[in-house]
Scaffold this motif. Structure first.
Motif, short mmCIF file in Angstrom:
data_model
loop_
_atom_site.label_atom_id
_atom_site.label_comp_id
_atom_site.label_asym_id
_atom_site.label_seq_id
_atom_site.Cartn_x
_atom_site.Cartn_y
_atom_site.Cartn_z
N LEU A 32 0.81 -1.21 0.00
CA LEU A 32 0.00 0.00 0.00
C LEU A 32 0.85 1.27 0.00
O LEU A 32 0.42 2.31 -0.47
N ARG A 33 2.06 1.17 0.54
CA ARG A 33 2.94 2.35 0.62
C ARG A 33 4.17 2.23 -0.29
O ARG A 33 5.06 3.07 -0.24
N ALA A 34 4.20 1.19 -1.11
CA ALA A 34 5.38 0.94 -1.93
C ALA A 34 5.68 2.10 -2.88
O ALA A 34 6.84 2.49 -3.06
N LYS A 35 4.65 2.66 -3.47
CA LYS A 35 4.84 3.74 -4.45
C LYS A 35 5.52 4.95 -3.82
O LYS A 35 6.28 5.67 -4.48
N LYS A 36 5.29 5.15 -2.55
CA LYS A 36 5.89 6.27 -1.82
C LYS A 36 7.41 6.19 -1.81
O LYS A 36 8.10 7.20 -1.70
N TYR A 37 7.93 4.97 -1.94
CA TYR A 37 9.38 4.75 -1.91
C TYR A 37 9.90 4.23 -3.25
O TYR A 37 10.89 3.51 -3.33
N ASP A 38 9.18 4.58 -4.32
CA ASP A 38 9.56 4.20 -5.69
C ASP A 38 9.66 2.69 -5.87
O ASP A 38 10.51 2.18 -6.59
N LEU A 39 8.79 1.97 -5.21
CA LEU A 39 8.70 0.53 -5.34
C LEU A 39 7.27 0.16 -5.75
O LEU A 39 6.38 1.02 -5.78
N THR A 40 7.04 -1.10 -6.10
CA THR A 40 5.72 -1.56 -6.50
C THR A 40 5.23 -2.67 -5.59
O THR A 40 6.01 -3.24 -4.81
N MET A 44 7.09 -5.95 -3.31
CA MET A 44 6.77 -6.42 -1.97
C MET A 44 6.48 -7.93 -1.97
O MET A 44 6.83 -8.64 -1.02
N VAL A 45 5.86 -8.41 -3.04
CA VAL A 45 5.58 -9.84 -3.13
C VAL A 45 6.88 -10.64 -3.20
O VAL A 45 7.07 -11.63 -2.49
N PHE A 46 7.80 -10.19 -4.05
CA PHE A 46 9.08 -10.89 -4.18
C PHE A 46 9.92 -10.75 -2.90
O PHE A 46 10.61 -11.70 -2.50
N ILE A 119 13.23 -0.88 1.57
CA ILE A 119 12.60 -2.21 1.73
C ILE A 119 12.25 -2.46 3.20
O ILE A 119 11.14 -2.90 3.53
N LEU A 120 13.19 -2.15 4.08
CA LEU A 120 12.96 -2.40 5.51
C LEU A 120 11.93 -1.44 6.09
O LEU A 120 11.12 -1.82 6.94
#
Length: 262
Positions: A32-40, A44-46, A119-120
């Motif tokens: 839900l917050r991945a986009k905030k840190y330039d992630l998808t 998070m699944v991987f 990531i952390l």
């Protein structure tokens, strides 16, 4: 309460199901917050997959390590009933799983060339959520059971781990509730941009203190002891001390930097 269930004619352990549910929900919430840190959400699944491998390996490794003194002290009985005795090595210890999961996240970040700090920051807040769900699986299986208590205890009837027909404190549910509360606090705290150190300590410190206290209510004496404390109590004390030292050191360092600027 429900150690296994039947689906399509096959029997599956409830604990394993709750583990999968915990991983799925944890990855979804972190996403839900991945986009905030330039992630998808796919990242998070991987990352969750890597963390799961580390969790299983670390949890099993520490469990085996804890059981070695017990096996050594009862070597004759262990060898005599070898097939059943090997089941001793089928458990997991949470702290081993936690450190293994963190190692898995580190490996994911290195292999995929992702920002480990980000990531952390995304995954640490959901660790208590996943752990709380997994503890529900412990309650279903009857493992990690509490001490006998006639008034407040719950009796298992077909648990492969707990003594059946005896009222035992549902320590698994206590720890599950504690984890959900910690998750709510850390999740709300990390809603804004926060430093990883404070997120780690906001999770690690209250969990370590709570786990240390809950260990006094446990009834499974075979889980290993160090210097009169259970293995988890010993590690909890180290984790709590590390958090306090890290926070104090960071505050002193920050004060020195402020003085140098002024």
């Amino acid at each position: 309460m429900l150690p296994d269930f039947v689906l399509l004619g096959r029997t599956f352990p409830t604990y394993a199901l709750m583990g999968l549910v915990a991983i799925f929900i944890g990855a979804a919430v972190a996403g839900l917050r991945a986009k905030k840190y330039d992630l998808t959400s796919h990242d998070m699944v991987f990352a969750a997959a890597f963390a799961s491998i580390g969790l299983a390996a670390g949890g099993a490794f520490l469990y085996v390590l804890v059981q070695i003194p017990l096996v050594a002290a009862n070597w004759g009985a262990f060898v005599a009933g070898l097939p059943a005795s090997l089941a001793v090595f089928g458990g997991m210890v949470f702290y081993g799983g936690l450190f293994g999961a963190l190692a898995g996240l580190w490996a994911y970040a290195k292999i995929m060339k992702q920002n480990l700090n980000h990531i952390l920051i995304l995954t640490v807040p959901v660790l208590p959520l996943a752990h709380g769900i997994m503890r529900l699986g412990c309650f279903a299986a009857g493992c990690c059971f509490g001490m006998e208590h006639e008034a407040l205890g719950i009796a298992f009837v077909r648990s492969p781990a707990a003594p059946n027909g005896i009222n035992l404190l549902p320590v698994q549910l206590y720890e599950s509730a504690m984890n959900f509360i910690i998750f709510a606090v850390v999740w709300l705290y990390s809603k804004k941009q926060r430093r990883l150190l404070y997120i780690l300590c906001m999770y690690g410190l209250p969990y370590a203190v709570g786990r240390f206290a809950l260990e006094f209510l446990r009834g499974d004496a075979h889980r290993g002891f160090v210097f009169g404390l259970s293995t988890s109590q010993f590690i909890s004390a180290l984790v709590a001390a590390a958090c306090v030292v890290a926070l104090v050191w960071d505050k002193i360092k920050h004060a020195q930097e402020m003085r140098e600027k002024s």
